[in-house]
Scaffold this active site. Structure first.
Site, short mmCIF file in Angstrom:
data_model
loop_
_atom_site.label_atom_id
_atom_site.label_comp_id
_atom_site.label_asym_id
_atom_site.label_seq_id
_atom_site.Cartn_x
_atom_site.Cartn_y
_atom_site.Cartn_z
CG ASP A 141 -1.98 -0.95 1.30
OD1 ASP A 141 -2.09 -1.74 0.36
OD2 ASP A 141 -2.75 -0.92 2.28
CE LYS A 177 -7.07 -1.10 -0.18
NZ LYS A 177 -6.96 -2.54 -0.32
N GLY A 206 -5.02 -3.01 8.83
CA GLY A 206 -4.81 -1.85 9.68
C GLY A 206 -4.63 -2.16 11.14
NE ARG A 243 -2.70 -22.66 11.34
CZ ARG A 243 -1.75 -23.54 11.01
NH1 ARG A 243 -2.01 -24.52 10.17
NH2 ARG A 243 -0.54 -23.44 11.53
N GLY A 257 -2.90 -7.22 8.25
CA GLY A 257 -2.27 -7.41 9.55
C GLY A 257 -0.83 -7.88 9.50
N GLY A 288 0.42 -3.23 4.09
CA GLY A 288 0.05 -1.82 4.03
C GLY A 288 0.61 -1.08 5.22
CB SER A 289 -0.99 -0.34 8.47
OG SER A 289 -2.24 -0.35 7.83
O1 LIG Z 1 -6.61 -4.20 1.43
C1 LIG Z 1 -5.48 -4.56 1.20
C2 LIG Z 1 -5.16 -5.61 0.27
O2 LIG Z 1 -6.08 -5.64 -0.68
C3 LIG Z 1 -4.38 -3.95 1.91
O3 LIG Z 1 -3.36 -3.73 1.03
C4 LIG Z 1 -3.92 -4.81 3.01
O4 LIG Z 1 -4.92 -5.58 3.50
C5 LIG Z 1 -3.25 -3.94 3.99
O5 LIG Z 1 -3.49 -4.34 5.28
P1 LIG Z 1 -2.48 -3.88 6.40
O6 LIG Z 1 -2.58 -2.39 6.45
O7 LIG Z 1 -3.00 -4.53 7.64
O8 LIG Z 1 -1.15 -4.40 5.98
#
Ligand SMILES: O=C(CO)[C@H](O)[C@H](O)COP(=O)(O)O
Length: 278
Positions: free
Chosen positions: A9, A66, A138, A150, A199, A220-221
């Site tokens: 992200d 998205k 997030g 799983r 996550g 992402g986060s």
């Molecule tokens: O929606 C997403 C994938 O399609 C995000 O890129 C992903 O889920 C990011 O999550 P996080 O911020 O927990 O890493």
């Protein structure tokens, strides 16, 4: 195409360059990473086309963006922008609580989230070209991504032992088309690539998802809410490449600075994004 890779992200050109230099196979262009979407609250929508265009112009790797679940007009706009993939994402506020986008109406490929095999096959029936676990984006907490991985992998293993005659009832039970259930049984995997998401915050989290059988990882986060995003981004890419090598994992996990502060999904005020659609 993206198998074995990390998709990151990014919210601006600078982050997109960090992701590309770290070795990401693609980026997800969005205005706020999921941790900030959670913090800000309110309605989360498709990003501004100008920021998506700026990111597309700045890097050479594929750019995803998205659309809200069921928002087929946001998807039309993203297709017009020539994004490389559309993520029909539960991280944004759903536009339709019943129907997903009919993805067969588009030339651009779609990625969709799932929590189990039935949900994965329903999205593929609607035209998804790529699946990801939903996890809980997030949170910096990998527990839900593990649960969903799983669930999918376990169901595929159980399918291998089923008699073909049993597939009709099983397909009904998991609310998936029997043809896709049959295909999954015979392939021993989903008919499309399956990435982990939601996550993942450390190189070890990323390697865990790969060892559980995922084809790649979305982060992402975990990268851009950490103390040293460039270093962590490189480490997570290395961890996905060398996911079965604990010595490399030990090396790339060292001195990464602060990881993002996580959220306990068992907290009574926690809002699940994964349960926003099925
Ligand atoms: O929606 C997403 C994938 O399609 C995000 O890129 C992903 O889920 C990011 O999550 P996080 O911020 O927990 O890493």
């Amino acid at each position: 195409m993206l198998k074995g890779g990390v998709i990151m992200d990014v919210t601006n050109v600078e982050e997109a360059r960090i992701a590309e230099e770290a070795g990401a196979v693609a980026v997800m262009a969005l205005e706020r990473v999921p941790a900030d979407i959670r913090k800000d609250g309110g309605v989360a929508r498709m990003s501004d086309p100008e920021m998506i265009k700026a990111i597309k112009a700045a890097i050479t790797i594929p750019v995803m963006a998205k659309a809200r679940i069921g928002h087929f007009v946001e998807a039309q706009i993203l297709e017009a922008l020539n994004v490389d993939y559309i993520d029909e994402s539960e991280v944004l506020t759903p536009a339709d609580e019943i129907h997903h986008i009919n993805k067969h109406n588009y030339k651009v490929p779609f990625v969709c989230g799932c929590r189990d095999l039935g949900e994965a096959l329903r999205r593929i029936a609607e035209g998804a070209a790529m699946i990801r676990t939903k996890g809980e984006a997030g949170t910096g907490n990998v527990v839900e991504a593990v649960r969903h991985t799983r669930a999918v992998m376990g169901a595929i293993r159980a399918l291998q032992t089923m008699d073909d005659d049993e597939l009709y009832v099983y397909a009904k039970e998991i609310r998936a088309p029997v043809e896709l259930v049959r295909q999954t049984k015979h392939l021993g995997r989903l008919p499309v690539v399956n990435f982990a998401a939601g996550g993942v915050a450390t190189p070890a989290d990323a390697a865990l998802m790969m060892q559980l059988g995922m084809d790649g990882v979305f982060v992402g986060s975990g990268v851009f809410k950490s103390g040293d995003p460039a270093k962590r981004a490189r480490a997570i890419v290395q961890a996905v490449t060398h996911y079965n090598n604990p010595k490399v994992l030990a090396e790339v996990s060292s001195c990464l600075g602060e990881a993002m502060v996580g959220i306990d999904v068992r907290d009574k005020n926690f809002t699940s994004y994964a349960q926003r659609s099925e």
